[in-house]
Each structure stands twice: as C-alpha cells, then as structure tokens.
Design a protein around this motif. Structure first.
Motif, PDB file in Angstrom:
ATOM      1  N   THR A  71       0.974  -1.231  -0.013  1.00  0.00           N
ATOM      2  CA  THR A  71      -0.040  -0.054  -0.244  1.00  0.00           C
ATOM      3  C   THR A  71       0.888   1.217   0.075  1.00  0.00           C
ATOM      4  OG1 THR A  71      -1.757  -1.285   1.151  1.00  0.00           O
ATOM      5  CG2 THR A  71      -1.868   1.340   1.244  1.00  0.00           C
ATOM      6  N   ALA A  72       0.440   2.201  -0.975  1.00  0.00           N
ATOM      7  CA  ALA A  72       1.369   3.365  -0.852  1.00  0.00           C
ATOM      8  C   ALA A  72       2.899   3.528  -0.785  1.00  0.00           C
ATOM      9  CB  ALA A  72       0.755   4.492   0.034  1.00  0.00           C
ATOM     10  N   ALA A  73       3.301   2.603  -1.884  1.00  0.00           N
ATOM     11  CA  ALA A  73       4.642   2.222  -1.931  1.00  0.00           C
ATOM     12  C   ALA A  73       5.668   3.314  -1.809  1.00  0.00           C
ATOM     13  CB  ALA A  73       4.956   1.481  -3.220  1.00  0.00           C
ATOM     14  N   VAL A  74       6.710   2.976  -0.966  1.00  0.00           N
ATOM     15  CA  VAL A  74       7.698   4.074  -0.916  1.00  0.00           C
ATOM     16  C   VAL A  74       9.059   3.243  -1.337  1.00  0.00           C
ATOM     17  CG1 VAL A  74       6.823   5.129   1.042  1.00  0.00           C
ATOM     18  CG2 VAL A  74       8.143   3.186   1.737  1.00  0.00           C
ATOM     19  N   HIS A  75      10.074   4.210  -1.430  1.00  0.00           N
ATOM     20  CA  HIS A  75      11.484   3.602  -2.277  1.00  0.00           C
ATOM     21  C   HIS A  75      12.289   2.500  -1.394  1.00  0.00           C
ATOM     22  CE1 HIS A  75      15.083   3.529  -4.404  1.00  0.00           C
ATOM     23  NE2 HIS A  75      15.916   3.740  -3.322  1.00  0.00           N
ATOM     24  N   ASP A  76      11.933   2.662   0.043  1.00  0.00           N
ATOM     25  CA  ASP A  76      12.568   1.676   1.046  1.00  0.00           C
ATOM     26  C   ASP A  76      12.191   0.384   0.810  1.00  0.00           C
ATOM     27  OD1 ASP A  76      13.046   3.868   3.904  1.00  0.00           O
ATOM     28  OD2 ASP A  76      13.963   3.860   2.170  1.00  0.00           O
ATOM     29  N   LEU A  77      10.779   0.099   0.130  1.00  0.00           N
ATOM     30  CA  LEU A  77      10.278  -1.098  -0.049  1.00  0.00           C
ATOM     31  C   LEU A  77      11.180  -2.070  -0.968  1.00  0.00           C
ATOM     32  CD1 LEU A  77       6.604  -0.631   0.693  1.00  0.00           C
ATOM     33  CD2 LEU A  77       8.158  -1.760   2.017  1.00  0.00           C
ATOM     34  N   SER A  78      11.893  -1.082  -1.904  1.00  0.00           N
ATOM     35  CA  SER A  78      12.499  -1.808  -2.901  1.00  0.00           C
ATOM     36  C   SER A  78      13.540  -3.028  -2.516  1.00  0.00           C
ATOM     37  CB  SER A  78      13.475  -0.901  -3.798  1.00  0.00           C
ATOM     38  OG  SER A  78      12.660   0.135  -4.523  1.00  0.00           O
ATOM     39  N   ALA A  79      13.149  -4.211  -2.984  1.00  0.00           N
ATOM     40  CA  ALA A  79      13.888  -5.543  -2.531  1.00  0.00           C
ATOM     41  C   ALA A  79      13.645  -6.581  -3.268  1.00  0.00           C
ATOM     42  CB  ALA A  79      13.743  -5.730  -1.045  1.00  0.00           C
TER      43      ALA A  79
END
Lengths: 115, 112
Positions: free
Chosen positions: B77-85
């Motif tokens: 939900t409401a992705a942020v850059h820190d979720l890149s993985a």
C-alpha cells in the motif's frame, strides 16, 4: 538473542584448498540449514540438521561436507570446489516441532569465491 | 513435487501506488512464509501465515493465505522507495516437516 552468526563473511579459495564455514545460533532452535544462493535466484537447500542429526541432504556433491558438533553449531567443510560453487552460502535455524512451526532465521551469509 | 510460483517476477512501481504480489503452490500446505532480501544481504522474515484465512499486516505490507486456493498474496500500500527489494514466499510441504521450498522471488523496484 535472536541472531544467527556466520563466519567468515567473505572467503576466496583455490580449487585445491580445504576450508570451513561456520554457523552459530543460541536460540535453542532444533533445526539448522545450509543454503546456497546464486545471484538473482532463491536460496537452494543443501542440508538440514534436526536435533543434531542430518535429516535432509539434497544430493549435494561430496565436496561439501556438513557437520553439526552440537545443537548450537553447524559447519560446512569445503574441499576441491569448482568455480561454479561460488555463491552466497546462508545458514538458517528454526524452532518448531510437535505441530508448531516458525519461520527460519537467517545468518548474514558467507560470500564464497572459488578461483 | 512441490512447486512454488510467484508473479510477477519483476515489478517496477511508482511511489504512492498499490500493488499485489501473488504466490501459489502446488501441494497441500497450511504454512507459508514471506521473506525480504536486500541486494547483497541475507533474508529477513516478514510474515508467518499458519492457517487458512490468516492475514497479517506490518506497515505498508499485508499478507494473506488461502490454503484452499493454495494462494498467498503480499499487498503493498502506498509504496515507498525503502520497499525496493526481492520478496520470496516459502512453503512447508506437509510431506517433510523440515523442508522449506522457496518461490523464485519478486524483484520490486519503487521509483519516485
């Protein structure tokens, strides 16, 4: 302490060398695992020790030899490796049994390069 | 033989958007796990789903399990850059209590 430790972090070895990877956990987990992971691939199961006994060997070549000296320690002895064995080697531990299963806790890995 | 599939395998999404990653598996199991892996790092446990209908949420991630459909979802939900993985699902086959089978992984890139 919810940590799995692995040493060394990096290892470079020649094809005629003998080396060992070490893994340690102090969470009282009953199962310990060795995985091999190549870049951009999922972890590939190698060995599982359950209550200090080898329970799974995924047809791994004999140049990899696991050892579980006690419930907290897991070693992987390496001998006469090939360049294609270069990978990230991950150790994991897990509690469970009696119908209760939990996630695996992974160590930081050993980056192995075989020249 | 137990197979675990994930889709998509690669996902590029904009910050602020929502998306779902799917994990399906080929045999009976009521235990499913989600892990996250950052580049060059080890795996970090995100969720443990142990029964049909289980739903767990942590921050912008929510995971669910439908054992009848042999399907798990990881909703962002409401992705942020820190979720890149890279996100892996993994399953315990009922035939082997010690074994854990991993899916191929979904490489997520969140772009501004």
């Amino acid at each position: 302490d919810t940590e799995v430790t692995q040493t060394p972090k990096h290892l470079v070895m020649g094809m005629t060398n003998k080396k060992s990877l070490k893994c340690e956990q102090h969470m009282g987990h009953r199962a310990m695992y060795w995985y091999k992971q190549k870049a951009k691939k999922p972890p590939e199961l190698m060995f599982v020790y359950s209550y200090e006994k080898l329970s799974i060997n995924e047809s791994v070549p004999s140049r990899f030899s696991p050892e579980c000296p006690n419930s907290s320690l897991l070693n992987l002895h390496l001998h006469a490796l090939q360049p294609e064995d270069s990978a990230l080697y991950l150790c994991a531990s897990r509690s469970g049994g009696g119908g209760i299963y939990n996630e695996q806790f992974f160590g930081p890995g050993t980056r192995l390069t075989v020249l | 033989e137990l197979k675990v599939e994930q889709n998509p395998l690669f996902l590029s999404m904009q910050e602020g958007k929502n998306y779902t990653i799917y994990c399906n598996y080929s045999t009976t199991s009521d235990r499913l796990y989600w892990y996250r892996q950052d580049p060059g790092k080890s795996l970090e446990s995100l969720f443990v789903l142990l029964s049909n209908g289980a739903v767990k949420q942590e921050g912008r991630l929510m995971a669910s399990l439908d054992t009848k459909a042999r399907l798990s979802t990881l909703h962002i939900t409401a992705a942020v850059h820190d979720l890149s993985a890279t996100y892996f699902c993994a399953v315990d086959p009922e035939t082997s209590y010690d074994k854990v089978i991993f899916g191929p992984g979904t490489s997520l890139s969140v772009i501004p």
